[in-house]
Design an enzyme around this catalytic site. Structure first.
Site, mmCIF file in Angstrom:
data_model
loop_
_atom_site.group_PDB
_atom_site.id
_atom_site.type_symbol
_atom_site.label_atom_id
_atom_site.label_comp_id
_atom_site.label_asym_id
_atom_site.label_seq_id
_atom_site.Cartn_x
_atom_site.Cartn_y
_atom_site.Cartn_z
ATOM 1 N N SER A 1 5.388 -15.773 7.103
ATOM 2 C CA SER A 1 5.211 -14.353 6.784
ATOM 3 C C SER A 1 3.950 -14.027 5.996
ATOM 4 O O SER A 1 3.682 -12.853 5.733
ATOM 5 C CB SER A 1 6.441 -13.817 6.049
ATOM 6 O OG SER A 1 7.487 -13.593 6.972
ATOM 7 N N LYS B 1 1.486 -12.651 -0.960
ATOM 8 C CA LYS B 1 2.506 -12.627 0.088
ATOM 9 C C LYS B 1 3.108 -14.015 0.231
ATOM 10 O O LYS B 1 2.386 -15.010 0.313
ATOM 11 C CB LYS B 1 1.906 -12.185 1.427
ATOM 12 C CG LYS B 1 2.967 -12.028 2.526
ATOM 13 C CD LYS B 1 3.863 -10.849 2.266
ATOM 14 C CE LYS B 1 5.106 -10.848 3.157
ATOM 15 N NZ LYS B 1 6.117 -11.859 2.710
ATOM 16 N N THR B 2 4.428 -14.039 0.265
ATOM 17 C CA THR B 2 5.143 -15.284 0.512
ATOM 18 C C THR B 2 5.259 -15.541 2.008
ATOM 19 O O THR B 2 5.057 -14.654 2.833
ATOM 20 C CB THR B 2 6.562 -15.219 -0.073
ATOM 21 O OG1 THR B 2 7.230 -14.072 0.487
ATOM 22 C CG2 THR B 2 6.534 -15.117 -1.589
ATOM 23 N N GLY B 3 5.623 -16.756 2.326
ATOM 24 C CA GLY B 3 5.938 -17.124 3.696
ATOM 25 C C GLY B 3 6.895 -18.290 3.693
ATOM 26 O O GLY B 3 6.870 -19.126 2.780
#
Length: 262
Positions: free
Chosen positions: A66, A205-207
């Site tokens: 993501s 932003k995480t993923g």
């Protein structure tokens, strides 16, 4: 002057020998029982210092998961798939494992809650040809979408990117130098804000692919930005996810990029 010009033309990866391995960051990973890499490019005070834990892994490509929502949002804004951050997309009624996804969403909530179905909808609207064209235009990782337009940023053996390439992309976004309207780049940066203080802003932003976790972004300071990209294995799945921000926050505090209370 000639020496300065030559240095300016050297690509980011070519000066990797100047990266500084941080033994204390190895201790942070060890204390968290985590295996991964953290690359930090500190551009405060008009200088550039590159710090790393596991430089070899920082040059290895992985599925972006993501974190791809950052460029993906630029794609859909540019293609007019999304009008603005206020446009609401109705939930399709399919119950998913994350309860917060089971609702209507807009760009802001979609980014904050990392709503996969929303971006799969966007991918279908964009289609394979436009997705590929945008990826190539921004030189994002290997720019490979495979044959699954709804999952190419989530599954292995399709789209992949290194921690080093993540930071190269983020630097261009920070400077509004990507091939998109400046207003759209500024909007995406606004959507990325996760925390702030009196003299700092954290955008990121995480993923998570199910096996691999990311946390990428930068801290803005009056003296300049500090970019970071972490990826790590997640053998304990969701139990490992808080370690992403935790490790980065602790490492950034060691260079005073984040205050102790952040």
């Amino acid at each position: 002057m000639a020496g300065v010009l030559v240095l300016a033309l050297v690509p980011f990866g070519a000066v990797a020998d100047a990266w500084q391995e941080r033994a204390d960051w190895s201790e942070i990973f060890r204390a968290n029982e985590a295996s991964g890499t953290l690359l930090v490019v500190d551009k405060r005070d008009g200088t550039t210092t590159t710090l790393v834990h596991d430089g070899e892994r920082a040059r290895q490509r992985f599925v972006p998961a993501s974190t791809f929502k950052i460029p993906h949002t630029l794609f859909v804004l540019d293609a007019d798939v999304v009008e603005d951050e206020f446009q609401v997309f109705p939930w399709d009624g399919v119950e998913r494992d994350f309860p917060q996804w089971n609702a209507d969403h807009d760009l802001r909530s979609g980014m904050r809650l990392s709503v996969v179905w929303l971006y799969q909808l966007f991918a279908r609207e964009l289609g394979e040809e436009r997705e590929k064209s945008y990826l190539e235009a921004i030189d994002y990782g290997n720019a490979d979408i495979g044959d699954d337009v709804e999952n190419f940023w989530l599954e292995e053996d399709m789209l992949e990117i290194t921690a080093e390439e993540q930071i190269e992309f983020l630097e261009r976004l920070y400077r509004n130098e990507l091939p998109f309207d400046e207003a759209d780049q500024r909007l995406v940066k606004d959507l990325m804000i996760t925390a702030a203080g009196s003299d700092w802003i954290l955008r990121g932003k995480t993923g998570w692919s199910g096996k691999l976790g990311w946390w990428v972004g930068w801290v803005e300071r009056p003296s300049g930005p500090v970019f970071f990209a972490l990826n790590m294995e997640t053998p304990n799945r969701m139990a490992d996810l808080p370690k992403r921000q935790g490790i980065v926050n602790e490492a950034l505090r060691t260079i005073e990029a984040l205050p102790p209370e952040a």
